[in-house]
Design a protein around this motif. Structure first.
Motif, mmCIF file in Angstrom:
data_model
loop_
_atom_site.group_PDB
_atom_site.id
_atom_site.type_symbol
_atom_site.label_atom_id
_atom_site.label_comp_id
_atom_site.label_asym_id
_atom_site.label_seq_id
_atom_site.Cartn_x
_atom_site.Cartn_y
_atom_site.Cartn_z
ATOM 1 N N ALA A 1 0.856 -1.181 0.000
ATOM 2 C CA ALA A 1 0.000 0.000 0.000
ATOM 3 C C ALA A 1 0.893 1.232 0.000
ATOM 4 C CB ALA A 1 -0.890 -0.011 1.234
ATOM 5 N N ARG A 2 0.471 2.264 -0.743
ATOM 6 C CA ARG A 2 1.260 3.490 -0.841
ATOM 7 C C ARG A 2 0.376 4.687 -0.519
ATOM 8 N NH1 ARG A 2 3.089 0.041 -4.903
ATOM 9 N NH2 ARG A 2 5.351 -0.173 -5.068
ATOM 10 N N SER A 3 0.939 5.627 0.216
ATOM 11 C CA SER A 3 0.239 6.869 0.514
ATOM 12 C C SER A 3 1.262 7.994 0.583
ATOM 13 C CB SER A 3 -0.523 6.769 1.841
ATOM 14 O OG SER A 3 0.371 6.524 2.910
ATOM 15 N N HIS A 4 0.780 9.224 0.450
ATOM 16 C CA HIS A 4 1.689 10.364 0.501
ATOM 17 C C HIS A 4 0.995 11.530 1.172
ATOM 18 C CE1 HIS A 4 -0.529 12.100 -2.912
ATOM 19 N NE2 HIS A 4 -0.514 10.875 -3.425
ATOM 20 N N ASP A 5 1.817 12.447 1.672
ATOM 21 C CA ASP A 5 1.250 13.586 2.390
ATOM 22 C C ASP A 5 2.317 14.670 2.499
ATOM 23 O OD1 ASP A 5 -0.545 15.107 3.793
ATOM 24 O OD2 ASP A 5 -0.551 13.855 5.601
ATOM 25 N N GLY A 6 1.888 15.879 2.807
ATOM 26 C CA GLY A 6 2.799 16.945 3.170
ATOM 27 C C GLY A 6 2.809 17.083 4.682
ATOM 28 N N VAL A 7 3.990 17.033 5.292
ATOM 29 C CA VAL A 7 4.113 17.067 6.747
ATOM 30 C C VAL A 7 4.748 18.390 7.156
ATOM 31 C CG1 VAL A 7 5.150 15.948 8.758
ATOM 32 C CG2 VAL A 7 4.332 14.556 6.845
ATOM 33 N N PRO A 8 4.140 19.133 8.075
ATOM 34 C CA PRO A 8 4.735 20.401 8.510
ATOM 35 C C PRO A 8 6.106 20.191 9.159
ATOM 36 C CG PRO A 8 2.462 20.198 9.264
ATOM 37 C CD PRO A 8 2.855 18.859 8.741
ATOM 38 N N VAL A 9 7.021 21.115 8.904
ATOM 39 C CA VAL A 9 8.341 21.123 9.533
ATOM 40 C C VAL A 9 8.479 22.440 10.288
ATOM 41 C CG1 VAL A 9 10.834 21.128 9.148
ATOM 42 C CG2 VAL A 9 9.364 19.629 7.776
ATOM 43 N N SER A 10 8.803 22.339 11.559
ATOM 44 C CA SER A 10 8.989 23.525 12.390
ATOM 45 C C SER A 10 10.260 23.353 13.211
ATOM 46 C CB SER A 10 7.787 23.717 13.323
ATOM 47 O OG SER A 10 7.980 24.850 14.153
ATOM 48 N N GLY A 11 11.136 24.345 13.111
ATOM 49 C CA GLY A 11 12.402 24.247 13.829
ATOM 50 C C GLY A 11 13.219 23.049 13.388
ATOM 51 N N GLY A 12 13.093 22.686 12.102
ATOM 52 C CA GLY A 12 13.860 21.569 11.565
ATOM 53 C C GLY A 12 13.376 20.209 12.018
ATOM 54 N N ARG A 13 12.110 20.129 12.475
ATOM 55 C CA ARG A 13 11.584 18.833 12.925
ATOM 56 C C ARG A 13 10.178 18.593 12.390
ATOM 57 N NH1 ARG A 13 13.998 15.518 16.193
ATOM 58 N NH2 ARG A 13 16.014 16.191 17.024
ATOM 59 N N ALA A 14 9.915 17.330 12.109
ATOM 60 C CA ALA A 14 8.577 16.885 11.709
ATOM 61 C C ALA A 14 8.072 15.894 12.751
ATOM 62 C CB ALA A 14 8.616 16.229 10.334
ATOM 63 N N GLU A 15 6.852 16.134 13.215
ATOM 64 C CA GLU A 15 6.248 15.243 14.206
ATOM 65 C C GLU A 15 5.373 14.237 13.455
ATOM 66 O OE1 GLU A 15 7.329 16.032 17.420
ATOM 67 O OE2 GLU A 15 8.455 17.452 16.174
ATOM 68 N N VAL A 16 5.693 12.955 13.631
ATOM 69 C CA VAL A 16 5.028 11.905 12.841
ATOM 70 C C VAL A 16 4.484 10.837 13.773
ATOM 71 C CG1 VAL A 16 5.403 10.060 11.170
ATOM 72 C CG2 VAL A 16 6.463 12.297 10.801
ATOM 73 N N ASP A 17 3.246 10.441 13.554
ATOM 74 C CA ASP A 17 2.640 9.311 14.254
ATOM 75 C C ASP A 17 2.347 8.218 13.230
ATOM 76 O OD1 ASP A 17 2.726 10.872 16.484
ATOM 77 O OD2 ASP A 17 0.554 11.144 16.671
ATOM 78 N N LEU A 18 3.021 7.093 13.361
ATOM 79 C CA LEU A 18 2.805 5.964 12.456
ATOM 80 C C LEU A 18 1.909 4.946 13.149
ATOM 81 C CD1 LEU A 18 6.453 5.494 11.096
ATOM 82 C CD2 LEU A 18 4.502 6.506 9.900
ATOM 83 N N VAL A 19 0.672 4.859 12.714
ATOM 84 C CA VAL A 19 -0.270 3.891 13.268
ATOM 85 C C VAL A 19 -0.198 2.641 12.398
ATOM 86 C CG1 VAL A 19 -2.653 3.430 13.904
ATOM 87 C CG2 VAL A 19 -1.733 5.761 14.077
ATOM 88 N N LEU A 20 0.130 1.536 13.027
ATOM 89 C CA LEU A 20 0.414 0.300 12.285
ATOM 90 C C LEU A 20 -0.728 -0.693 12.431
ATOM 91 C CD1 LEU A 20 4.157 -0.143 13.329
ATOM 92 C CD2 LEU A 20 3.249 0.968 11.287
#
Length: 506
Positions: free
Chosen positions: A455-474
């Motif tokens: 399965a493939r998905s894509h998105d734009g993730v905000p970057v603030s202060g050189g960091r991206a906050e990501v939650d990977l639900v498996l």
């Protein structure tokens, strides 16, 4: 809890997982299905070496004794050997040479292993065996060049601690190793030779006695090898086997064992190659085909390179016949691919690893984070897999704070995610839902190939202060690859998404 991934790399990510991969006996490499599978694996994963049984068995036709003028003679024929090695090199992979099994014309007995009858007895004439070893390696050097063949490890036999693979005792193996290692070095001192290629479950005394023998005789040895499997007793069913599994950590413990067992010996600091590993040692265990298997082995691939110089998945393809010719497309074979190149979930685990960067940023019990030289950040994450048979987790979440771009950068990152699980990229599940056709027709094969893709998905993730906050639900038994690329916004100043359908001000 959110895991804050360090900005600076802690180390290089070892790529011991891709150093070698296993194969069925070598003469299978002459088949079209095998060659097409290997080309696909090399395009998307890219292993460096390939190891299999049967180099010296009758199926390769190298050792050809005959009588002439009242005298026994031997002709060494390389017709098949050249075709096999040529096909490997054309696919971008080199041999990891296992010297075995015994040609019938040189065997001291009739004990054999596997459906194809690999002879497992010592040579009846050590001088003739040494001549065979010298002839094979000398021919390879002549044909492919000394520099190249020096990079092909040469392993003496396979699992001599098991009666099924060596119909003699440990002393006889020591003698075989001595004769063989000296013959290898007679061809060229720079060729790599090693062993003892032990099966799991050996007593520590076995490998320690081997080390003492090599030391006492001052024999050449360039690497140490063993195998690792994590399955329990066999429960045989028609055309299949079921087994319990130990935790995946048992494989890592087996990877680490030889260095602990050889501490204080002359072999302690040698390269360590795990020349076979998998969950089950049976080529008809359906666990190999499942999404569980990919999640189960993910921590092994993520961590194994800290313990061994290589660990070779057994095997790349289901073109494999140790217990006979498979009776169905999915039959529990060892392969990353079925016959006809259907990708299994574990294939994608390896393909995901091939997309990871070489700069290690973080590693945990359910994730691995790396960075590429161009700044991309890659995350491999997996749902914990319970070999005790508990319900697979659904909704396991990996929360990460990822360093993307310069420390003060703001903007966004392009996130591309690929996943396999019980519901996605699971060709075995699709085949089961089809009714398990033993020989799928062309339409069914096409459907299975499509179902096998992640399965493939894509998105734009905000970057603030050189960091991206990501939650990977498996999902259940999910393995996922996330790739984050800092975005350089090149949108034209006149672009207005609100006017996509021709609406808006003139």
């Amino acid at each position: 809890m959110r895991i804050v991934v360090p900005r600076q790399s802690t180390a290089q990510l070892p790529d011991a997982w891709r150093h070698c991969v296993g194969t069925g006996r070598l003469d299978l490499a002459l088949r079209r299905d095998y060659q097409e599978s290997l080309r696909l694996v090399q395009q998307e994963i890219g292993f460096r070496h390939i190891r299999g049984h049967g180099l010296l068995s009758d199926g390769m036709g190298i050792h050809r004794p005959y009588d002439h003028a009242g005298r026994r003679r031997v002709r060494h024929a390389f017709t098949y050997l050249d075709q096999v090695v040529d096909s490997y090199l054309e696919s971008g992979i080199a041999p990891f040479l296992e010297l075995g099994f015994m040609p019938s014309g040189l065997a001291s007995g009739e004990d054999t292993v596997f459906w194809w009858n690999g002879n497992v007895t010592p040579p009846h004439d050590e001088r003739e065996w040494a001549e065979l070893v010298r002839a094979v390696l000398g021919h390879l050097v002549d044909r492919y060049g000394l520099e190249q063949v020096r990079s092909w490890p040469v392993e003496v036999w396979n699992e001599p601690n098991l009666r099924g693979f060596w119909a003699a005792d440990q002393d006889a193996y020591h003698r075989l190793y001595e004769v063989t290692a000296l013959a290898v070095k007679e061809v060229d001192a720079g060729l790599q030779v090693g062993g003892p290629s032990l099966a799991p479950g050996y007593e520590e005394g076995w490998i320690q006695r081997f080390a003492e023998f090599v030391d006492s005789r001052d024999l050449p040895i360039d690497f140490v090898s063993r195998h690792a499997y994590s399955s329990g007793p066999e429960q045989i069913v028609p055309f299949g086997t079921h087994q319990t599994l130990m935790p995946a950590s048992a494989l890592l413990e087996q990877f680490a064992a030889p260095r602990r067992q050889l501490a204080g010996t002359g072999l302690a600091d040698l390269p360590l190659h795990i020349t076979e590993f998998n969950s089950s040692y049976r080529p008809d265990n359906p666990i190999h085909d499942t999404a569980f298997h990919a999640a189960y082995l993910a921590p092994v691939l993520a961590n194994g390179g800290d313990l061994a110089d290589s660990f070779s998945y057994w095997t790349f393809s289901d073109v494999f016949e140790e217990v006979g010719i498979p009776t169905a497309l999915f039959h529990g074979g060892f392969g990353l691919l079925t016959h006809r190149q259907i990708k299994k979930p574990t294939y994608h685990l390896y393909a995901f690893m091939a997309r990871m960067g070489d700069q290690l940023l973080a590693r945990g019990e359910d994730h691995l984070v790396t960075r590429h030289g161009d700044g991309r950040v890659t995350v491999l994450a997996w749902a914990p897999a319970d070999p005790a048979g508990g319900e697979p987790l659904d909704g396991h979440t990996v929360r990460l704070s990822l360093p993307v771009g310069a420390p003060e950068s703001h903007g966004s990152a392009f996130a591309l995610r690929r996943s396999v699980s019980e519901e996605a990229g699971n060709s075995w599940a699709a085949w089961s839902e089809m009714g398990r056709p033993p020989a799928p027709n062309d339409r069914q094969l096409d459907a299975l190939r499509e179902a096998a893709e992640p399965a493939r998905s894509h998105d734009g993730v905000p970057v603030s202060g050189g960091r991206a906050e990501v939650d990977l639900v498996l999902g259940r038994n999910e393995v996922t690859l996330l790739e984050l690329t800092p975005v350089v916004d090149e949108t034209p100043e006149w672009w207005d998404g609100g006017r996509l359908f021709g609406l808006g001000p003139e």
